[in-house]
Design a protein around this motif. Structure first.
Motif, PDB file in Angstrom:
ATOM      1  N   THR A  24       0.878  -1.284  -0.003  1.00 48.16           N
ATOM      2  CA  THR A  24      -0.160  -0.103  -0.014  1.00 48.16           C
ATOM      3  C   THR A  24       0.885   1.233  -0.070  1.00 48.16           C
ATOM      4  OG1 THR A  24      -1.889  -1.166   1.148  1.00 48.16           O
ATOM      5  CG2 THR A  24      -2.029   1.256   1.408  1.00 48.16           C
ATOM      6  N   ALA A  25       2.056   1.409   0.960  1.00 50.73           N
ATOM      7  CA  ALA A  25       2.661   2.492   0.907  1.00 50.73           C
ATOM      8  C   ALA A  25       3.668   2.649  -0.297  1.00 50.73           C
ATOM      9  CB  ALA A  25       3.700   2.541   2.206  1.00 50.73           C
ATOM     10  N   GLY A  26       3.917   1.483  -0.869  1.00 49.97           N
ATOM     11  CA  GLY A  26       4.742   1.934  -2.199  1.00 49.97           C
ATOM     12  C   GLY A  26       3.938   2.325  -3.455  1.00 49.97           C
ATOM     13  N   ARG A  27       2.632   2.171  -3.374  1.00 51.98           N
ATOM     14  CA  ARG A  27       1.671   3.033  -4.447  1.00 51.98           C
ATOM     15  C   ARG A  27       1.430   4.165  -4.169  1.00 51.98           C
ATOM     16  NH1 ARG A  27      -2.257  -2.512  -4.084  1.00 51.98           N
ATOM     17  NH2 ARG A  27      -0.643  -3.705  -5.674  1.00 51.98           N
ATOM     18  N   THR A  28       1.979   5.086  -3.221  1.00 55.41           N
ATOM     19  CA  THR A  28       1.521   6.143  -2.691  1.00 55.41           C
ATOM     20  C   THR A  28       2.383   7.354  -3.448  1.00 55.41           C
ATOM     21  OG1 THR A  28       3.057   6.471  -0.854  1.00 55.41           O
ATOM     22  CG2 THR A  28       0.770   5.772  -0.595  1.00 55.41           C
ATOM     23  N   GLU A  29       2.029   8.699  -3.773  1.00 60.64           N
ATOM     24  CA  GLU A  29       2.842   9.752  -4.255  1.00 60.64           C
ATOM     25  C   GLU A  29       3.922  10.013  -3.252  1.00 60.64           C
ATOM     26  OE1 GLU A  29       2.535  11.015  -7.300  1.00 60.64           O
ATOM     27  OE2 GLU A  29       0.906   9.845  -7.692  1.00 60.64           O
ATOM     28  N   ASP A  30       3.779   9.842  -2.084  1.00 62.44           N
ATOM     29  CA  ASP A  30       4.871  10.376  -1.045  1.00 62.44           C
ATOM     30  C   ASP A  30       5.970   9.279  -1.295  1.00 62.44           C
ATOM     31  OD1 ASP A  30       3.629  12.395   0.012  1.00 62.44           O
ATOM     32  OD2 ASP A  30       2.508  11.270   1.710  1.00 62.44           O
ATOM     33  N   PHE A  31       5.702   7.978  -1.547  1.00 60.06           N
ATOM     34  CA  PHE A  31       6.785   7.136  -1.702  1.00 60.06           C
ATOM     35  C   PHE A  31       7.593   7.646  -2.802  1.00 60.06           C
ATOM     36  CE2 PHE A  31       8.193   3.240  -4.125  1.00 60.06           C
ATOM     37  CZ  PHE A  31       9.512   2.914  -3.200  1.00 60.06           C
ATOM     38  N   ARG A  32       6.972   8.104  -4.076  1.00 61.05           N
ATOM     39  CA  ARG A  32       7.657   8.574  -5.299  1.00 61.05           C
ATOM     40  C   ARG A  32       8.516   9.749  -4.763  1.00 61.05           C
ATOM     41  NH1 ARG A  32       3.678   5.398  -7.564  1.00 61.05           N
ATOM     42  NH2 ARG A  32       2.196   6.994  -7.408  1.00 61.05           N
ATOM     43  N   THR A  33       7.610  10.681  -4.134  1.00 63.48           N
ATOM     44  CA  THR A  33       8.449  11.911  -3.652  1.00 63.48           C
ATOM     45  C   THR A  33       9.487  11.756  -2.941  1.00 63.48           C
ATOM     46  OG1 THR A  33       6.359  12.892  -4.083  1.00 63.48           O
ATOM     47  CG2 THR A  33       8.102  13.988  -2.364  1.00 63.48           C
ATOM     48  N   GLY A  34       9.478  10.584  -1.926  1.00 63.23           N
ATOM     49  CA  GLY A  34      10.445  10.484  -0.820  1.00 63.23           C
ATOM     50  C   GLY A  34      11.807   9.873  -1.852  1.00 63.23           C
ATOM     51  N   VAL A  35      11.649   9.035  -2.684  1.00 61.41           N
ATOM     52  CA  VAL A  35      12.709   8.423  -3.513  1.00 61.41           C
ATOM     53  C   VAL A  35      13.267   9.299  -4.319  1.00 61.41           C
ATOM     54  CG1 VAL A  35      13.465   6.668  -5.213  1.00 61.41           C
ATOM     55  CG2 VAL A  35      11.830   6.134  -3.418  1.00 61.41           C
ATOM     56  N   ALA A  36      12.665  10.249  -4.841  1.00 60.66           N
ATOM     57  CA  ALA A  36      13.073  11.345  -5.606  1.00 60.66           C
ATOM     58  C   ALA A  36      14.158  12.306  -4.882  1.00 60.66           C
ATOM     59  CB  ALA A  36      12.187  12.004  -6.388  1.00 60.66           C
ATOM     60  N   PHE A  80      15.560  11.716  -1.984  1.00 58.52           N
ATOM     61  CA  PHE A  80      16.608  10.853  -1.482  1.00 58.52           C
ATOM     62  C   PHE A  80      17.726  10.731  -2.443  1.00 58.52           C
ATOM     63  CE2 PHE A  80      18.991   6.836  -1.134  1.00 58.52           C
ATOM     64  CZ  PHE A  80      19.586   6.909  -0.056  1.00 58.52           C
ATOM     65  N   LEU A  81      17.475  10.549  -3.787  1.00 56.54           N
ATOM     66  CA  LEU A  81      18.346  10.396  -4.930  1.00 56.54           C
ATOM     67  C   LEU A  81      18.896  11.833  -5.040  1.00 56.54           C
ATOM     68  CD1 LEU A  81      16.499   8.230  -7.089  1.00 56.54           C
ATOM     69  CD2 LEU A  81      18.535   7.415  -5.670  1.00 56.54           C
ATOM     70  N   ALA A  82      18.342  12.839  -4.939  1.00 58.53           N
ATOM     71  CA  ALA A  82      18.639  14.397  -5.334  1.00 58.53           C
ATOM     72  C   ALA A  82      19.011  14.937  -4.042  1.00 58.53           C
ATOM     73  CB  ALA A  82      17.710  15.099  -5.686  1.00 58.53           C
ATOM     74  N   ARG A  83      19.170  14.342  -2.827  1.00 58.20           N
ATOM     75  CA  ARG A  83      19.953  14.685  -1.817  1.00 58.20           C
ATOM     76  C   ARG A  83      19.229  15.886  -1.174  1.00 58.20           C
ATOM     77  NH1 ARG A  83      26.407  13.268  -2.231  1.00 58.20           N
ATOM     78  NH2 ARG A  83      26.139  11.123  -2.899  1.00 58.20           N
ATOM     79  N   ARG A  84      17.807  15.920  -1.180  1.00 67.13           N
ATOM     80  CA  ARG A  84      17.330  17.129  -0.813  1.00 67.13           C
ATOM     81  C   ARG A  84      16.126  16.535   0.317  1.00 67.13           C
ATOM     82  NH1 ARG A  84      12.699  16.792  -3.617  1.00 67.13           N
ATOM     83  NH2 ARG A  84      12.991  15.968  -5.822  1.00 67.13           N
ATOM     84  N   PRO A  85      15.587  17.447   1.124  1.00 68.47           N
ATOM     85  CA  PRO A  85      14.581  17.084   1.788  1.00 68.47           C
ATOM     86  C   PRO A  85      13.152  16.825   1.114  1.00 68.47           C
ATOM     87  CG  PRO A  85      15.434  18.906   2.834  1.00 68.47           C
ATOM     88  CD  PRO A  85      16.001  18.875   1.482  1.00 68.47           C
ATOM     89  N   ALA A  86      12.569  15.857   1.575  1.00 73.49           N
ATOM     90  CA  ALA A  86      11.069  15.525   1.058  1.00 73.49           C
ATOM     91  C   ALA A  86      10.048  16.273   1.350  1.00 73.49           C
ATOM     92  CB  ALA A  86      10.740  13.968   1.043  1.00 73.49           C
ATOM     93  N   ARG A  87       9.121  16.756   0.546  1.00 76.76           N
ATOM     94  CA  ARG A  87       7.936  17.444   0.810  1.00 76.76           C
ATOM     95  C   ARG A  87       6.913  16.551   0.401  1.00 76.76           C
ATOM     96  NH1 ARG A  87       7.917  23.473  -1.114  1.00 76.76           N
ATOM     97  NH2 ARG A  87       6.095  23.639  -0.001  1.00 76.76           N
ATOM     98  N   PHE A  88       6.487  15.882   1.580  1.00 71.81           N
ATOM     99  CA  PHE A  88       5.142  14.977   1.323  1.00 71.81           C
ATOM    100  C   PHE A  88       3.874  15.779   1.327  1.00 71.81           C
ATOM    101  CE2 PHE A  88       8.505  12.553   3.799  1.00 71.81           C
ATOM    102  CZ  PHE A  88       8.979  11.624   2.982  1.00 71.81           C
ATOM    103  N   GLU A  89       2.822  15.058   0.606  1.00 75.49           N
ATOM    104  CA  GLU A  89       1.529  15.712   0.399  1.00 75.49           C
ATOM    105  C   GLU A  89       0.526  14.886   1.273  1.00 75.49           C
ATOM    106  OE1 GLU A  89       1.067  18.726  -0.754  1.00 75.49           O
ATOM    107  OE2 GLU A  89       3.114  18.782  -1.608  1.00 75.49           O
ATOM    108  N   GLY A  90       0.879  13.758   1.564  1.00 77.72           N
ATOM    109  CA  GLY A  90       0.024  12.977   2.512  1.00 77.72           C
ATOM    110  C   GLY A  90      -0.937  12.154   1.655  1.00 77.72           C
ATOM    111  N   ARG A  91      -0.365  11.685   0.597  1.00 78.30           N
ATOM    112  CA  ARG A  91      -1.319  11.001  -0.334  1.00 78.30           C
ATOM    113  C   ARG A  91      -0.304  10.033  -1.214  1.00 78.30           C
ATOM    114  NH1 ARG A  91      -1.624  15.915  -2.740  1.00 78.30           N
ATOM    115  NH2 ARG A  91      -0.858  15.952  -4.818  1.00 78.30           N
TER     116      ARG A  91
END
Length: 259
Positions: free
Chosen positions: A234-246, A248-259
């Protein structure tokens, strides 16, 4: 429901703050207050709140059930649990977002149970926790007999429940009942900062974490592993997962949207 005994505030950051608002009675719990609390918790989930913060107005979090409000001794002392207390505890555990309790002053009886049902409990240094049911010939309720052994261990939980003595905030932290102790004057700001941090997190993943941690306490390893698999899917299908990975790879803080 029109709230009379609690206050509910919603912030633009996604934090719903519920304040127990009977300070003249140390926020003693009535049937109406319990029902209002349950409705506010459920509504916070429906409205997409990303963190729930619960605290008390005035000198205490809650002194427990308001015995003075009862019309004599109840014939069935368990009826109120079934109709008012237990539905609130179940709603707190079912909430889809993290729950923070900011405990100011005493958290006694069912008020103690409500506070400890939160995911992260931060208490003022002057606060204390009390299960005084034995002093009036009753048993701890609102989930206390389930919560306390899991948080503090069987020996300490039984000491607290059988002797009916106060446990200070520092002792509660040492026992594993609560996460943090704050200076009295800093409690509100530290609790708000903690809630803001959680509200800025990946809400779906945080909700899954709280559910897994609760269920794993009574599940065999194989069931816990299967639950992790399903939750990770379930978590792996969220927008926040994609945001978090991006991020992490860009070495910047993630801005999660809660979805």
């Amino acid at each position: 429901m029109a709230y009379e005994q609690i206050r509910v505030e919603h912030s633009a950051a996604g934090i719903t703050t519920i304040t127990l608002a009977r300070p003249e009675r140390l926020n003693a719990l009535t049937a109406r207050m319990l029902d209002e609390l349950r409705e506010a918790v459920v509504e916070a989930g429906r409205s997409g709140a990303r963190c729930l913060l619960i605290t008390g107005e005035g000198r205490g979090f809650s002194s427990g059930a308001d015995l003075a409000a009862a019309d004599g001794l109840p014939e069935d002392a368990g009826a109120a649990l079934e109709t008012h207390f237990n539905p609130l505890v179940e709603a707190l555990f079912a909430a889809p977002m993290p729950v923070v309790a900011a405990v100011n002053g005493p958290a006694a009886g069912a008020g103690c149970s409500i506070a400890l049902a939160a995911d992260i409990v931060i208490a003022a240094r002057s606060a204390y926790f009390l299960q005084a049911f034995v002093n009036i010939g009753l048993i701890p309720d609102a989930g206390a007999t389930w919560l306390l052994p899991r948080l503090a261990g069987r020996a300490r939980a039984l000491e607290m429940m059988l002797l009916g003595e106060r446990v200070s905030a520092e002792q509660a932290q040492n026992w594993g009942m609560i996460a943090r102790v704050a200076e009295d004057e800093a409690l509100a700001s530290e609790a708000a900062a903690l809630a803001a941090r959680l509200a800025a997190g990946p809400t779906v993943a945080l909700g899954l974490i709280r559910r897994l941690a609760r269920d794993a306490a009574q599940a065999p390893l194989a069931d816990a592993l299967a639950a992790e698999r399903d939750a990770q899917r379930t978590a792996g299908r969220t927008e926040d997962f994609r945001t978090g990975v991006a991020a992490f790879l860009a070495r910047r803080p993630a801005r999660f949207e809660g979805r």
